[in-house]
Design a protein around this motif. Sequence first.
Motif, mmCIF file in Angstrom:
data_model
loop_
_atom_site.group_PDB
_atom_site.id
_atom_site.type_symbol
_atom_site.label_atom_id
_atom_site.label_comp_id
_atom_site.label_asym_id
_atom_site.label_seq_id
_atom_site.Cartn_x
_atom_site.Cartn_y
_atom_site.Cartn_z
ATOM 1 N N ASP A 62 21.990 3.884 2.154
ATOM 2 C CA ASP A 62 21.576 3.134 3.344
ATOM 3 C C ASP A 62 20.098 3.437 3.542
ATOM 4 N N ALA A 63 19.249 2.622 2.898
ATOM 5 C CA ALA A 63 17.810 2.900 2.883
ATOM 6 C C ALA A 63 17.202 2.819 4.272
ATOM 7 N N GLU A 64 17.702 1.908 5.111
ATOM 8 C CA GLU A 64 17.127 1.749 6.446
ATOM 9 C C GLU A 64 17.366 2.979 7.305
ATOM 10 N N LYS A 65 18.551 3.553 7.188
ATOM 11 C CA LYS A 65 18.876 4.731 7.996
ATOM 12 C C LYS A 65 18.595 6.043 7.269
ATOM 13 N N GLY A 66 18.305 5.972 5.957
ATOM 14 C CA GLY A 66 17.889 7.170 5.238
ATOM 15 C C GLY A 66 18.999 7.983 4.603
ATOM 16 N N TRP A 67 20.204 7.409 4.459
ATOM 17 C CA TRP A 67 21.324 8.168 3.900
ATOM 18 C C TRP A 67 21.537 7.822 2.429
ATOM 19 N N VAL A 68 21.868 8.824 1.633
ATOM 20 C CA VAL A 68 22.265 8.625 0.248
ATOM 21 C C VAL A 68 23.330 9.661 -0.108
ATOM 22 N N SER A 69 24.318 9.237 -0.922
ATOM 23 C CA SER A 69 25.414 10.149 -1.237
ATOM 24 C C SER A 69 25.987 9.823 -2.611
ATOM 25 N N GLN A 87 16.907 -1.625 -1.491
ATOM 26 C CA GLN A 87 17.270 -0.399 -2.185
ATOM 27 C C GLN A 87 16.003 0.206 -2.801
ATOM 28 N N PRO A 88 15.907 1.528 -2.905
ATOM 29 C CA PRO A 88 14.708 2.159 -3.466
ATOM 30 C C PRO A 88 14.455 1.714 -4.903
ATOM 31 N N LEU A 89 13.189 1.602 -5.266
ATOM 32 C CA LEU A 89 12.775 1.257 -6.622
ATOM 33 C C LEU A 89 12.039 2.459 -7.234
ATOM 34 N N PRO A 90 12.750 3.364 -7.906
ATOM 35 C CA PRO A 90 12.061 4.485 -8.560
ATOM 36 C C PRO A 90 11.291 4.000 -9.782
ATOM 37 N N THR A 105 29.832 16.626 -5.082
ATOM 38 C CA THR A 105 29.326 15.690 -4.075
ATOM 39 C C THR A 105 27.875 16.030 -3.751
ATOM 40 N N LYS A 106 27.136 15.006 -3.356
ATOM 41 C CA LYS A 106 25.763 15.189 -2.874
ATOM 42 C C LYS A 106 25.590 14.292 -1.652
ATOM 43 N N LEU A 107 25.050 14.859 -0.599
ATOM 44 C CA LEU A 107 24.783 14.106 0.625
ATOM 45 C C LEU A 107 23.362 14.392 1.061
ATOM 46 N N GLY A 108 22.559 13.346 1.192
ATOM 47 C CA GLY A 108 21.165 13.528 1.560
ATOM 48 C C GLY A 108 20.741 12.601 2.677
ATOM 49 N N TYR A 109 19.811 13.084 3.469
ATOM 50 C CA TYR A 109 19.260 12.281 4.564
ATOM 51 C C TYR A 109 17.743 12.402 4.541
ATOM 52 N N VAL A 110 17.064 11.250 4.537
ATOM 53 C CA VAL A 110 15.605 11.189 4.596
ATOM 54 C C VAL A 110 15.211 10.543 5.917
ATOM 55 N N TRP A 111 14.363 11.225 6.675
ATOM 56 C CA TRP A 111 13.921 10.680 7.954
ATOM 57 C C TRP A 111 13.181 9.359 7.699
ATOM 58 N N ASP A 136 27.302 -3.752 0.206
ATOM 59 C CA ASP A 136 25.848 -3.622 0.285
ATOM 60 C C ASP A 136 25.396 -2.183 0.100
ATOM 61 N N LYS A 137 26.257 -1.245 0.440
ATOM 62 C CA LYS A 137 25.860 0.168 0.407
ATOM 63 C C LYS A 137 26.615 0.994 -0.626
ATOM 64 N N TRP A 138 27.760 0.521 -1.089
ATOM 65 C CA TRP A 138 28.581 1.305 -2.018
ATOM 66 C C TRP A 138 28.554 0.690 -3.419
ATOM 67 N N SER A 139 28.370 1.565 -4.428
ATOM 68 C CA SER A 139 28.483 1.173 -5.835
ATOM 69 C C SER A 139 29.328 2.219 -6.549
ATOM 70 N N THR A 140 30.038 1.800 -7.601
ATOM 71 C CA THR A 140 30.892 2.743 -8.321
ATOM 72 C C THR A 140 30.821 2.480 -9.814
ATOM 73 N N SER A 141 31.012 3.536 -10.597
ATOM 74 C CA SER A 141 31.046 3.441 -12.056
ATOM 75 C C SER A 141 32.242 4.217 -12.580
ATOM 76 N N LEU A 142 32.865 3.663 -13.611
ATOM 77 C CA LEU A 142 33.949 4.341 -14.316
ATOM 78 C C LEU A 142 33.487 4.582 -15.744
ATOM 79 N N PHE A 143 33.454 5.845 -16.143
ATOM 80 C CA PHE A 143 33.036 6.240 -17.486
ATOM 81 C C PHE A 143 34.266 6.730 -18.245
#
Length: 750
Positions: free
Chosen positions: A299-306, A31-34, A349-355, A256-263
């Motif tokens: 999905d860091a390997e394929k470049g998807w984030v949502s 997973q990305p480390l900002p 919603t936000k959907l992003g793809y990084v090559w 491995d790819k999905w996380s959720t939060s309830l506020f």
Amino acid sequence: MHKIIIILLLLPVFMQAQETVKGKVLDENKQPLPGAGVVWENTSITTSTVEDGTFEIPYSTENMMLIISYVGYKTDTLHIMSPQYINHQLVPDNRVLGEVILDKTLASTRRSMVSATNTSTMGSRELLKAACCNVAESFETNPSIDVNFSDALTGTRQIRMLGLTSPYLLIAEENIPAVRGASQAYGLTFVPGTWVESIQVTKGAGPVINGYESISGQINYELIKPVNGDPFFLNAYAGMGGRYELNTHFTKKVSDKWSTSLFAHGNTRVGKYDMNNDGFLDNPLAKQINVMNRWQYIDAEKGWVSFINLRYMKDEKQAGQVDFDPDRDKFTTNHWGSEINTDKVDVSTKLGYVWPDMPYQSIGLQTAFNYHNQESYFGFNKYNIAQKSGYANLIFNSIIDNTLNKFAIGANAAYDNYDERVFIRFNANGSDYDRIDNSVGVFAEYTYDNADNFSLVLGGRFDVSNRLGAFATPRLHLRYNPWESGTLRVSAGRGKRAANIFAENQQYFGSSRSFNIFSAGGKLYGLDPEIAWNYGLSFTQNFPVFNKNAEFTVDFYRTDFQNQVVVDVFNSPRAVSFYNLDGKSYANSLQLELNYELTRHFNIRTAYKYYDIKTDYASLGSIEKPLQAKHRFFANAAYETHVHEGGKQWKFDLTYNWLGKQKLPYTGSNPAGYQMGDYSPAFATLNAQVTHSFSSVFEIYVGGENIGNYRQTNAILGANEPFGSYFDTSLVYGPVFGQMYYAGLRFKVK
């Protein structure tokens, strides 16, 4: 304009090719480390990874050892032989640590030295300094934002930047416009402070990507990400005035790819307090329930984030006389009262793809759907507004030849359906202002950054709106470092917006004023849209004083209105008039800021602000802006002890605000007992908070606001005759409640 042309002509001089090393830093789960540190060994050439874990750093044959580090992970040193792309995964440091002492802590508010825009970031540590219960209350320790009370009824904070009120700001949630239209008056109070990860405050005309409406600046708040959230978090708060709040967050990694939060957030104010003995509540009785479910996919390997956000909020306020009972007294002359009830439903919603093989290239789609319904009355005045909105923004980012030259292009569309009804004093039929607003626009933004001492952002957009017509919006931001520790910024840009005069000026419903609209033949309330240019100059210098870090910043910004909807409270104390500008209107803002690290873990921030804001009023000439102090002084002192074994620590925070005299709306034609003079007195407030961490998971805090107990005694004009001709709750220049103390606790499971 000629300055912009000169800059464009000189642009090729700065566009010298420079090789870089690019890459992405990942954790053990890929997973990305900002925020990971990247630095060339034995040099001051450094950078850090951004939100998606990517970085870029200048390459030189003299530098071969690249160090990558992140708290809680083993530091790696890579041997770099040539410019290349690196995909590096850090390994957790599982060693058992004893007592850890940090020699230097990350500043809770940071101003970038390399960004072209004048942006400061308030981190989570800054937001905890004032135990802020909502975003509107989180700016007390930020010198760039002025916090004022909007009226003597609701206790709502009104924020200003560069001397202009919040409607001239673009306020966004994770870069999606959020506080606008029907939510202008109370929208920031609907975002709990504990939900927020950071806030970015940009002075002046910001980037064009998010829209055309910003004039004095942009505020963007980032929510806590499910992938980074604690499994459980609890914040409980109790304050004088009968205010109680509870915040809980639950976070779970579903796969491995999905996380959720309830506020979940709830607050209530049950105490009836009248500290100035005028017969009116100093703060409204209130209750709010606020729930949000947030999903994140990576999905860091394929470049998807949502991201997917689902939210519901219900807020109820009761204000007015202490003895007011809505079941008995509503729309009678028994006692004066007010109720403001709001329901909100938000889906975004936000959907992003990084090559994967081109981390500098990405495409993203943002969407938002909102329903906001407010039903309210103020004595015999009624104001109801319902807004249904849709928003979509498509952005593509890439480079031209190399990463020194970046660009973003895209398109966005907005749709707003308003159902608005206004009833002023005994007008049983009221007035309908139902309407549909829509706009479609395209934008392009070019960025040149030599990764050293110069960067340029040149942007523009073209929009077509059924309310504003077809128009262009240019923006320019330039950053130059004349030497290593100095940063000069220049900005210029245009903004255009339609003024929602009732939603943005609800404080006047709590008065006996009549509402007068002088039509100019425009498409909204008969008024033409507002148009303004903003110009800014900023310089920051870092320097050592007795071997400690100091930072001095001077900002000057000017806003020139080509057209403005003037809110006139000078012509008569028994009316508020709305009309288009005929003449000049401008706002000059000068800020001097000095920050100093007095000793390790002891930081002082000071700021002086001067405002010169004037508008030409019909038949009255040029008058300074009402309820705006020309001179303000701010100081904040923060001290933290060392973090001892187990996470034990003390934190102390003190904030001082001094406001000079303020021009008051005209009351001279009222009888002597109902006049307030031309100017308010100067006054100061002092806030303090002490936090003790018993461990890394549990802490308590106590604090006080307005410790000096300053109160505006005549906050409500004509309080003895609330149904009379001189009643007015909008003439507020200072605190009404007086001193207020609070206590709370925070607990989390890591």
